[in-house]
Design an enzyme around this catalytic site. Sequence first.
Site, short mmCIF file in Angstrom:
data_model
loop_
_atom_site.label_atom_id
_atom_site.label_comp_id
_atom_site.label_asym_id
_atom_site.label_seq_id
_atom_site.Cartn_x
_atom_site.Cartn_y
_atom_site.Cartn_z
NE ARG A 6 8.30 -4.00 3.84
CZ ARG A 6 7.22 -3.34 4.22
NH1 ARG A 6 6.26 -3.10 3.36
NH2 ARG A 6 7.09 -2.94 5.45
NE ARG A 36 5.01 -4.18 10.96
CZ ARG A 36 5.60 -3.76 9.84
NH1 ARG A 36 6.69 -4.35 9.41
NH2 ARG A 36 5.10 -2.76 9.17
NE ARG A 84 10.21 -0.48 8.09
CZ ARG A 84 8.98 -0.21 7.63
NH1 ARG A 84 8.83 0.49 6.53
NH2 ARG A 84 7.92 -0.65 8.26
CE LYS A 88 -1.03 -0.14 4.97
NZ LYS A 88 0.05 -1.11 5.26
P1 AMP Z 1 4.23 1.12 8.70
O1 AMP Z 1 5.45 1.72 8.11
O2 AMP Z 1 2.96 1.80 8.26
O3 AMP Z 1 4.15 -0.38 8.53
O4 AMP Z 1 4.32 1.39 10.29
C1 AMP Z 1 5.37 0.89 11.07
C2 AMP Z 1 4.96 0.88 12.53
O5 AMP Z 1 4.65 2.21 12.97
C3 AMP Z 1 3.74 0.06 12.88
O6 AMP Z 1 4.03 -1.32 13.04
C4 AMP Z 1 3.28 0.73 14.19
O7 AMP Z 1 4.10 0.34 15.27
C5 AMP Z 1 3.57 2.20 13.91
N1 AMP Z 1 2.41 2.86 13.29
C6 AMP Z 1 2.32 3.38 12.03
N2 AMP Z 1 1.11 3.92 11.81
C7 AMP Z 1 0.39 3.72 12.94
C8 AMP Z 1 -0.94 4.04 13.34
N3 AMP Z 1 -1.81 4.64 12.50
N4 AMP Z 1 -1.34 3.69 14.60
C9 AMP Z 1 -0.49 3.08 15.44
N5 AMP Z 1 0.77 2.74 15.13
C10 AMP Z 1 1.22 3.05 13.90
#
Ligand code: AMP
Length: 213
Positions: A127, A171, A160, A13
Amino acid sequence: MKIVMLGAPGAGKGTQAKMISAKYGVPHISTGDIFRANIKNGTELGEKAKKYMDQGLLVPDELTLALIMDRFAQDDCKNGYVLDGFPRTIAQAEALTKSLKDNGDALDMAIDVDVPDENIIERMGGRRACVNCGGTYHILFNPPHRAGFCDLCGGELSIRKDDLPETVKKRLTVYHEQTQPLIDYYTGEGILRTVDGTKDVNEVFAAITELLA
Ligand code: AMP
């Protein structure tokens, strides 16, 4: 144009959100990127968020909401945005709906990039992210021109911490428990659309542009 991207971590996404942003001229807002920038800059918010992110858990809603509301207030959001990684809980989705409604506004579409868990686990292992600018790649599906280095800034690519196998499993569990209910939420709002995220990046994007036409 106000769009929410939904989908499991690793569904692609973020890549699609960047492509939408470039084509339609609306900012791509990724709460994950904002948290990572805060961690990199050693801010208090970054320090708090890191504890949750490293364990594959969600950052608490109060912190996330304060951060995103601040971002929406910036000038570039006037004509809309594409949200990537927000909302991730029903409470966040309700807060977003309310804040838009208070201004007589609403989201246009929530796009679910649908990918089964088996594919996600395979994808996440490949990734890579740029340690310098955050650019994202995949060693099989979206490789950089020069292995190990970012096309955009030449920075070094690394895995990461939250893409490590144990964290990915956590996750995914968190996604199914807390974020998947948003599919029903936006179906109820009448704005959910689904694309098959197992397809090639450009095919997924073609399906999305068709939805947005
Ligand atoms: P992402 O890069 O979107 O996969 O986000 C990485 C991490 O950031 C997630 O696993 C959460 O720990 C935190 N995170 C990102 N967006 C949110 C959100 N909207 N609410 C809570 N935690 C978030």
